[in-house]
Design a protein around this motif. Structure first.
Motif, PDB file in Angstrom:
ATOM      1  N   LEU A 190       0.822  -1.214   0.000  1.00 25.10           N
ATOM      2  CA  LEU A 190       0.000   0.000   0.000  1.00 25.10           C
ATOM      3  C   LEU A 190       0.855   1.262   0.000  1.00 25.10           C
ATOM      4  O   LEU A 190       0.472   2.276  -0.598  1.00 25.10           O
ATOM      5  N   SER A 191       2.013   1.204   0.643  1.00 20.00           N
ATOM      6  CA  SER A 191       2.912   2.362   0.622  1.00 20.00           C
ATOM      7  C   SER A 191       3.407   2.623  -0.801  1.00 20.00           C
ATOM      8  O   SER A 191       3.453   3.786  -1.260  1.00 20.00           O
ATOM      9  N   ALA A 192       3.776   1.551  -1.509  1.00 15.31           N
ATOM     10  CA  ALA A 192       4.213   1.705  -2.900  1.00 15.31           C
ATOM     11  C   ALA A 192       3.060   2.189  -3.774  1.00 15.31           C
ATOM     12  O   ALA A 192       3.258   3.001  -4.693  1.00 15.31           O
ATOM     13  N   LEU A 193       1.848   1.708  -3.497  1.00 13.05           N
ATOM     14  CA  LEU A 193       0.682   2.146  -4.270  1.00 13.05           C
ATOM     15  C   LEU A 193       0.419   3.632  -4.043  1.00 13.05           C
ATOM     16  O   LEU A 193       0.105   4.368  -4.987  1.00 13.05           O
ATOM     17  N   ALA A 194       0.562   4.088  -2.803  1.00 12.54           N
ATOM     18  CA  ALA A 194       0.370   5.514  -2.515  1.00 12.54           C
ATOM     19  C   ALA A 194       1.387   6.357  -3.287  1.00 12.54           C
ATOM     20  O   ALA A 194       1.056   7.432  -3.823  1.00 12.54           O
ATOM     21  N   ASP A 195       2.633   5.879  -3.372  1.00  7.98           N
ATOM     22  CA  ASP A 195       3.664   6.592  -4.141  1.00  7.98           C
ATOM     23  C   ASP A 195       3.275   6.667  -5.618  1.00  7.98           C
ATOM     24  O   ASP A 195       3.431   7.712  -6.272  1.00  7.98           O
ATOM     25  N   ARG A 196       2.780   5.567  -6.148  1.00  7.79           N
ATOM     26  CA  ARG A 196       2.395   5.541  -7.563  1.00  7.79           C
ATOM     27  C   ARG A 196       1.217   6.479  -7.831  1.00  7.79           C
ATOM     28  O   ARG A 196       1.203   7.212  -8.828  1.00  7.79           O
ATOM     29  N   LEU A 197       0.241   6.479  -6.938  1.00 13.60           N
ATOM     30  CA  LEU A 197      -0.923   7.355  -7.108  1.00 13.60           C
ATOM     31  C   LEU A 197      -0.518   8.821  -7.033  1.00 13.60           C
ATOM     32  O   LEU A 197      -1.042   9.668  -7.770  1.00 13.60           O
ATOM     33  N   ARG A 198       0.428   9.130  -6.131  1.00 13.13           N
ATOM     34  CA  ARG A 198       0.906  10.513  -6.045  1.00 13.13           C
ATOM     35  C   ARG A 198       1.595  10.920  -7.342  1.00 13.13           C
ATOM     36  O   ARG A 198       1.368  12.024  -7.858  1.00 13.13           O
ATOM     37  N   ALA A 199       2.368  10.004  -7.910  1.00 11.84           N
ATOM     38  CA  ALA A 199       3.058  10.303  -9.167  1.00 11.84           C
ATOM     39  C   ALA A 199       2.076  10.485 -10.318  1.00 11.84           C
ATOM     40  O   ALA A 199       2.281  11.321 -11.201  1.00 11.84           O
ATOM     41  N   ASP A 200       0.977   9.722 -10.302  1.00  7.55           N
ATOM     42  CA  ASP A 200      -0.030   9.820 -11.369  1.00  7.55           C
ATOM     43  C   ASP A 200      -1.013  10.960 -11.148  1.00  7.55           C
ATOM     44  O   ASP A 200      -1.856  11.236 -12.011  1.00  7.55           O
ATOM     45  N   GLY A 201      -0.938  11.600  -9.972  1.00 10.01           N
ATOM     46  CA  GLY A 201      -1.856  12.704  -9.685  1.00 10.01           C
ATOM     47  C   GLY A 201      -3.237  12.259  -9.275  1.00 10.01           C
ATOM     48  O   GLY A 201      -4.192  13.052  -9.318  1.00 10.01           O
ATOM     49  N   PHE A 202      -3.398  11.001  -8.855  1.00  6.28           N
ATOM     50  CA  PHE A 202      -4.711  10.470  -8.478  1.00  6.28           C
ATOM     51  C   PHE A 202      -4.928  10.670  -6.971  1.00  6.28           C
ATOM     52  O   PHE A 202      -5.022   9.710  -6.196  1.00  6.28           O
ATOM     53  N   ALA A 203      -5.056  11.927  -6.574  1.00  5.51           N
ATOM     54  CA  ALA A 203      -5.194  12.233  -5.152  1.00  5.51           C
ATOM     55  C   ALA A 203      -6.491  11.684  -4.569  1.00  5.51           C
ATOM     56  O   ALA A 203      -6.556  11.343  -3.380  1.00  5.51           O
ATOM     57  N   GLY A 204      -7.543  11.614  -5.393  1.00  4.54           N
ATOM     58  CA  GLY A 204      -8.812  11.071  -4.914  1.00  4.54           C
ATOM     59  C   GLY A 204      -8.670   9.635  -4.452  1.00  4.54           C
ATOM     60  O   GLY A 204      -9.267   9.219  -3.447  1.00  4.54           O
ATOM     61  N   HIS A 205      -7.884   8.853  -5.170  1.00  4.69           N
ATOM     62  CA  HIS A 205      -7.614   7.480  -4.761  1.00  4.69           C
ATOM     63  C   HIS A 205      -6.580   7.429  -3.631  1.00  4.69           C
ATOM     64  O   HIS A 205      -6.665   6.564  -2.740  1.00  4.69           O
ATOM     65  N   GLU A 206      -5.615   8.313  -3.675  1.00  4.77           N
ATOM     66  CA  GLU A 206      -4.515   8.253  -2.710  1.00  4.77           C
ATOM     67  C   GLU A 206      -5.015   8.377  -1.276  1.00  4.77           C
ATOM     68  O   GLU A 206      -4.513   7.682  -0.381  1.00  4.77           O
ATOM     69  N   VAL A 207      -6.006   9.243  -1.027  1.00  7.80           N
ATOM     70  CA  VAL A 207      -6.471   9.417   0.352  1.00  7.80           C
ATOM     71  C   VAL A 207      -7.032   8.102   0.898  1.00  7.80           C
ATOM     72  O   VAL A 207      -6.892   7.796   2.089  1.00  7.80           O
ATOM     73  N   HIS A 208      -7.656   7.302   0.047  1.00  8.30           N
ATOM     74  CA  HIS A 208      -8.224   6.031   0.512  1.00  8.30           C
ATOM     75  C   HIS A 208      -7.136   5.007   0.795  1.00  8.30           C
ATOM     76  O   HIS A 208      -7.237   4.230   1.753  1.00  8.30           O
ATOM     77  N   VAL A 209      -6.102   4.986  -0.011  1.00  4.40           N
ATOM     78  CA  VAL A 209      -5.002   4.066   0.230  1.00  4.40           C
ATOM     79  C   VAL A 209      -4.264   4.460   1.502  1.00  4.40           C
ATOM     80  O   VAL A 209      -3.881   3.604   2.317  1.00  4.40           O
ATOM     81  N   LEU A 210      -4.054   5.749   1.693  1.00  8.29           N
ATOM     82  CA  LEU A 210      -3.418   6.213   2.926  1.00  8.29           C
ATOM     83  C   LEU A 210      -4.269   5.844   4.139  1.00  8.29           C
ATOM     84  O   LEU A 210      -3.733   5.465   5.194  1.00  8.29           O
ATOM     85  N   HIS A 211      -5.573   5.928   4.001  1.00 11.17           N
ATOM     86  CA  HIS A 211      -6.436   5.556   5.125  1.00 11.17           C
ATOM     87  C   HIS A 211      -6.353   4.062   5.408  1.00 11.17           C
ATOM     88  O   HIS A 211      -6.444   3.628   6.566  1.00 11.17           O
ATOM     89  N   ASP A 212      -6.175   3.261   4.361  1.00 13.14           N
ATOM     90  CA  ASP A 212      -5.952   1.829   4.595  1.00 13.14           C
ATOM     91  C   ASP A 212      -4.699   1.613   5.434  1.00 13.14           C
ATOM     92  O   ASP A 212      -4.652   0.710   6.289  1.00 13.14           O
ATOM     93  N   LEU A 213      -3.684   2.420   5.222  1.00 11.65           N
ATOM     94  CA  LEU A 213      -2.474   2.329   6.041  1.00 11.65           C
ATOM     95  C   LEU A 213      -2.767   2.740   7.479  1.00 11.65           C
ATOM     96  O   LEU A 213      -2.244   2.138   8.426  1.00 11.65           O
ATOM     97  N   VAL A 214      -3.596   3.764   7.666  1.00 14.60           N
ATOM     98  CA  VAL A 214      -4.002   4.153   9.021  1.00 14.60           C
ATOM     99  C   VAL A 214      -4.710   2.995   9.708  1.00 14.60           C
ATOM    100  O   VAL A 214      -4.480   2.694  10.886  1.00 14.60           O
ATOM    101  N   ARG A 215      -5.580   2.312   8.970  1.00 15.43           N
ATOM    102  CA  ARG A 215      -6.328   1.174   9.519  1.00 15.43           C
ATOM    103  C   ARG A 215      -5.400   0.016   9.885  1.00 15.43           C
ATOM    104  O   ARG A 215      -5.754  -0.814  10.714  1.00 15.43           O
ATOM    105  N   LEU A 216      -4.210  -0.015   9.285  1.00 16.85           N
ATOM    106  CA  LEU A 216      -3.209  -1.025   9.623  1.00 16.85           C
ATOM    107  C   LEU A 216      -2.205  -0.493  10.645  1.00 16.85           C
ATOM    108  O   LEU A 216      -1.095  -1.004  10.771  1.00 16.85           O
ATOM    109  N   ASP A 217      -2.602   0.577  11.367  1.00 20.43           N
ATOM    110  CA  ASP A 217      -1.796   1.153  12.447  1.00 20.43           C
ATOM    111  C   ASP A 217      -0.495   1.747  11.937  1.00 20.43           C
ATOM    112  O   ASP A 217       0.552   1.661  12.593  1.00 20.43           O
ATOM    113  N   GLN A 218      -0.549   2.397  10.760  1.00 20.07           N
ATOM    114  CA  GLN A 218       0.647   2.988  10.157  1.00 20.07           C
ATOM    115  C   GLN A 218       0.538   4.506  10.031  1.00 20.07           C
ATOM    116  O   GLN A 218       1.205   5.107   9.195  1.00 20.07           O
ATOM    117  N   ALA A 219      -0.296   5.133  10.859  1.00 21.16           N
ATOM    118  CA  ALA A 219      -0.493   6.580  10.735  1.00 21.16           C
ATOM    119  C   ALA A 219       0.807   7.349  10.944  1.00 21.16           C
ATOM    120  O   ALA A 219       1.019   8.414  10.349  1.00 21.16           O
TER     121      ALA A 219
END
Length: 891
Positions: free
Chosen positions: A682-711
């Motif tokens: 998910l961390s690598a996916l967040a990096d890829r989404l940031r590079a592609d400019g898909f911020a709408g998706h990125e917030v959800h992937v980052l929240h998945d990391l929060v749900r995995l205790d990675q805030a």
């Protein structure tokens, strides 16, 4: 097939039991059509009564016993009756016999088909109903002559009389799933439900008839082809309802069978009005008001099935030709009239006008009736419709999952391409089939190379719009945006081209987090639907993908509910427009999943997989959603299997869907126990989404990391000071750029997760709950409860109650965030805890589990410590706050 289970009828069953066990002791009679489920309901109710308190006599009256005195009660009364008694004396004797056999228990006399009782039995039933310690319940068939004593039961106020209604659609679907031992796809359940009209007996016969190779199972979902082989007993049942018909009345029913809904004015011209009135009086047809037209339909859908099958071919063709002639004479006043005439002409073998057939095919496709549109378009081509017919047929074949055939049709008319209009349409249809139907990514460059030969601005715009959406799907997002804007800037562009380009831009805006601008664009496309649908009905798919993406990223579950229930969903389902129904099912599963309705999410996503099994456009997305639903339930094996299927079926030309698939992969890794692998992915996916400019998706992937205790985990590239932003910091940054109420709430969750304040987590949970995001709300509450439990805070009890309430609204859900703070009880501790929570004493628990009372008490003390409760009084709520507690056996 197994025996039919008892499904639904909860209110009716409760009312029946209440009639027997209530203080008033009033009886209850259900009436209804044959097969509606009266007898089964009565049997279920009587089976539920405890025999130590009730003396239950169940009687099935029949025509064979109706002529015998007390024949209806032959199962109850002694074989020899006393001699010399008057009729009244015999009745008193019979009541005394029942009282003696009851031995002080309350008498319950249950009479099935009470209208068939012989007069003495009917009189006895009435007399029993007047007894102080007796209740009479039973069933009646509509339209039958009733014995006077039975009718007097409710006119004298001894029993209540209730009309048993047909099963509602949801219960019909449940009954189908029960008998087939598996879920049924929505379209099949709807069709079988409409044919049976909620009658369980008819439904049973329909399923048995359909079980001759017409019911298939894909990904565990049953689907009916729609072909119905009427079994003899089903035909006999319908024949009994229809009865004997005069030639004139039969002609009326046949005309309606082939033409419904049929205008009453037209029917009266095609048949004798007296015969029409007779058919209505006998309940064979129904006359209904539809706007300003009075229409006629068959009183039951199965009447049409029987009449159409029994009508000779020559007569069938003559009736259909007659209907077409009459409607043409009257004038095709409504839009649907042209389609009806074309179908009648085609079916009667009198279709000679390719223009009529082509226009009708366009209408059918605009209504998303793919099978009918295919028939009409092919007939138009065969009748000499030329290039236009070939273009339309190829387009429809694409959406019927027959791309190879579509290419053949297009190539066959390639020599007929004259002028820019034909070339632009040929290029776009062939490009669509080649790119999405055959997964040939090189199609995009081929279209781009050939559009330069077009001179007409409108024709160029059409090709540009198609190239733009293909570019979007293969992630050439910058060029897709420029092409879409170019189309919008061209005044000569057609409405369809403009709105296709606008849908492309709206989808991209949603992915980038520009949800407000995306919503405005989508509203604009919807407003123009009346102008583009006839030219490009499949534009609806681009619109739905943009709209669904925006709603999902916004967390707008109510919005998803609305589009899943709108007119397009109904049309797509009825017309076998699989890409439409499949995608909407994916959205429906997504909403159910976030609400914690994991059963519905898994069942609906499986249905989407089955619908899309022959098409690769959304097949991978459907499997990814299935993987998410399985992961939510903690079913690691099915989640992994679905993810493998997603990888196998995902089309390379659908690159724009990668955020959904890769986010699902993270959930699958976590469900399988590889939390560190999930975090890395998910961390690598967040990096890829940031590079592609898909911020709408990125917030959800980052929240998945929060749900995995990675805030607090570092993420992304180095900052100028050599540090790296944390997940929480990146979410806070994006919450100011991504539109909507959800991103700030996700960022607040991340901040709360990095702190120690449980109250802030509970406030976040309230925010999620307000958005109906029950899974997220439960996870935030569980984290707060864990902190309060560690702090030994008295507020833990309140948090525990809140978590139990949230989990109580959900089906089985097991996520890492929910399980991280959950107390770990051994199997024996679970057994003891459940029994204690149910109020079983320690001594009784010890006897049941073959333990000593001291061992039970020791177990309880350890349980209290793990759960953070003071004693038994708090135990039930504490267990309810543990995810999956209902799924753990008590041994």
């Amino acid at each position: 097939m197994s025996r039919w289970g008892f499904v639904g009828r909860t209110d009716e069953l409760n009312r029946l039991l209440s009639a027997v066990t209530g203080t008033e002791g009033r009886g209850l009679f259900f009436s209804g059509n044959a097969g509606i489920g009266k007898s089964r309901l009565l049997r279920e109710g009587m089976t539920a009564l405890p025999r130590d308190g009730y003396a239950v006599w169940s009687i099935a009256a029949s025509a064979t016993t109706a002529a015998l005195p007390f024949g209806g009660l032959v199962q109850v009364l002694p074989t020899e009756q006393p001699q010399g008694l008057s009729p009244a004396g015999i009745l008193r004797w019979a009541v005394d016999v029942l009282q003696q056999q009851a031995a002080g228990r309350r008498i319950v006399l249950a009479v099935d088909d009470a209208h068939l009782l012989d007069p003495p039995s009917a009189a006895l039933a009435h007399l029993v109903a007047r007894s102080d310690n007796a209740t009479v319940v039973g069933t009646l068939r509509d339209g039958e002559q009733l014995p006077p004593p039975i009718r007097a039961l409710w006119t004298d106020g001894l029993v209540d009389h209730v009309e048993l209604k047909p099963l509602p659609p949801a219960e019909t679907t449940r009954l189908l799933s029960e008998i087939l031992k598996g879920p049924v796809d929505a379209t099949s359940a709807d069709r079988l439900g409409r044919l049976s009209e909620g009658n369980p007996l008819l439904l049973r016969e329909l399923v048995f008839a359909a079980d001759r190779g017409e019911l298939t199972r894909t990904y565990g979902i049953w689907k009916w082809t729609g072909r119905l082989e009427l079994a003899p007993n089903l035909t006999d049942l319908i024949d009994t309802r229809i009865g004997q018909l005069t030639p004139g009345v039969r002609g009326v029913v046949e005309l309606v069978a082939f033409g419904e809904p049929l205008g009453l004015h037209l029917l009266n011209q095609a048949a004798d009005p007296v015969d029409v009135e007779t058919a209505e009086e006998r309940g064979l047809i129904a006359v209904e008001q539809d706007d300003r037209r009075v229409n006629v339909r068959l009183a039951h859908p199965l009447y049409g099935e029987v009449m159409r099958r029994r009508c000779p071919v020559s007569r069938t063709r003559r009736l259909q030709a007659r209907l077409a002639e009459l409607l043409e004479l009257i004038g095709k006043r409504r839009r649907d009239d042209l389609l009806r005439v074309a179908v009648w002409r085609l079916d009667s073998g009198t279709a000679q006008d390719p223009t009529l057939l082509l226009d009708a095919a366009g209408q059918a496709f605009a209504r998303y009736d793919v099978p009918l549109a295919t028939r009409l378009a092919r007939a138009a081509l065969d009748a000499g419709g030329g290039f236009d017919a070939a273009e339309l047929l190829a387009t429809i074949l694409m959406f019927a999952d027959r791309p190879e055939e579509a290419i053949e049709v297009l190539d066959a008319v390639s020599a007929d391409i004259e002028g820019d209009r034909r070339l632009s349409r040929w290029l776009t249809v062939r490009g669509m089939v080649s790119y999405w139907g055959l997964s040939r990514e090189s199609t995009v460059e081929e279209i781009a190379a050939r559009r330069s030969t077009l001179r007409d601005s409108a024709d160029q715009a059409r090709v540009l719009a198609f190239e733009g959406i293909m570019r979007l799907h293969r992630l050439d997002t910058g060029l897709a945006l420029r092409l879409g804007q170019t189309v919008l800037d061209r005044p000569a562009a057609s409405v369809a081209a403009r709105e296709l380009a606008r849908s492309t831009i709206a989808h991209l805006q949603a992915a980038q987090g520009q949800l407000h601008r995306s919503a405005a664009a989508i509203i604009r496309v919807q407003a123009e639907a009346g102008r583009w649908r006839a030219d490009m009905p499949y534009l609806q798919l681009a619109l739905e993908l943009a709209r669904g993406t925006r709603l999902a990223l916004a967390g707008d579950l109510a919005g998803i509910d609305a589009i899943v229930a709108d007119e397009f969903a109904d049309l797509a389902g009825a017309g076998d427009f699989r890409l439409g129904t499949g995608y909407l099912a994916i959205l429906q599963a997504y909403a159910a999943r976030l609400r914690g309705q994991s059963d519905t999410a898994l069942r609906t996503s499986l249905g989407a997989c089955a619908v899309l099994a022959t098409s690769r456009v959304y097949a991978g997305l459907a499997q990814a959603e299935r993987a998410q639903a399985a992961a939510l339930r903690g079913d690691a094996a099915q989640a992994a299997e679905a993810m493998a299927e997603a990888d196998r079926t995902h089309a390379p030309g659908m690159g724009v869907l990668y955020p959904w698939l890769e986010q699902a992969r993270g959930a699958v890794l976590a469900a399988g126990g590889d939390v560190s692998g999930a975090v890395k992915h998910l961390s690598a996916l967040a990096d890829r989404l940031r590079a592609d400019g898909f911020a709408g998706h990125e917030v959800h992937v980052l929240h998945d990391l929060v749900r995995l205790d990675q805030a607090s985990a570092p993420l992304g590239p180095m900052c100028s000071d050599g540090s790296r932003r944390t997940v929480a910091q990146r979410l806070a940054e994006l919450s100011e750029r991504v539109d909507g109420v959800l991103p700030p709430l996700l960022a607040r969750h991340a901040r709360a997760a990095t702190g120690s304040c449980a109250d802030e987590l509970l406030a976040v949970a309230d925010g999620f709950d307000a958005l109906d995001l029950a899974v997220y709300a439960a996870e935030a509450t569980a984290t707060a409860l864990d902190r309060l439990r560690r702090q030994r805070s008295p507020a833990a009890a309140t948090a525990r109650e809140r978590l139990a309430a949230l989990l109580g609204r959900c089906d089985l859900i097991r996520t890492p965030a929910l399980q991280a703070g959950s107390p770990a009880l051994s199997e024996r501790e679970w057994q003891v805890a459940r029994l204690a929570a149910d109020g079983v004493t320690s001594r009784a628990i010890a006897e049941r589990l073959y333990l000593s009372a001291r061992t039970v008490e020791n177990h309880l003390q350890r349980i209290y410590g793990k759960l953070g409760v003071a004693g038994r009084a708090e135990l039930r709520a504490a267990l309810r706050a543990i995810p999956g507690h209902d799924d753990v056996g008590s041994g």
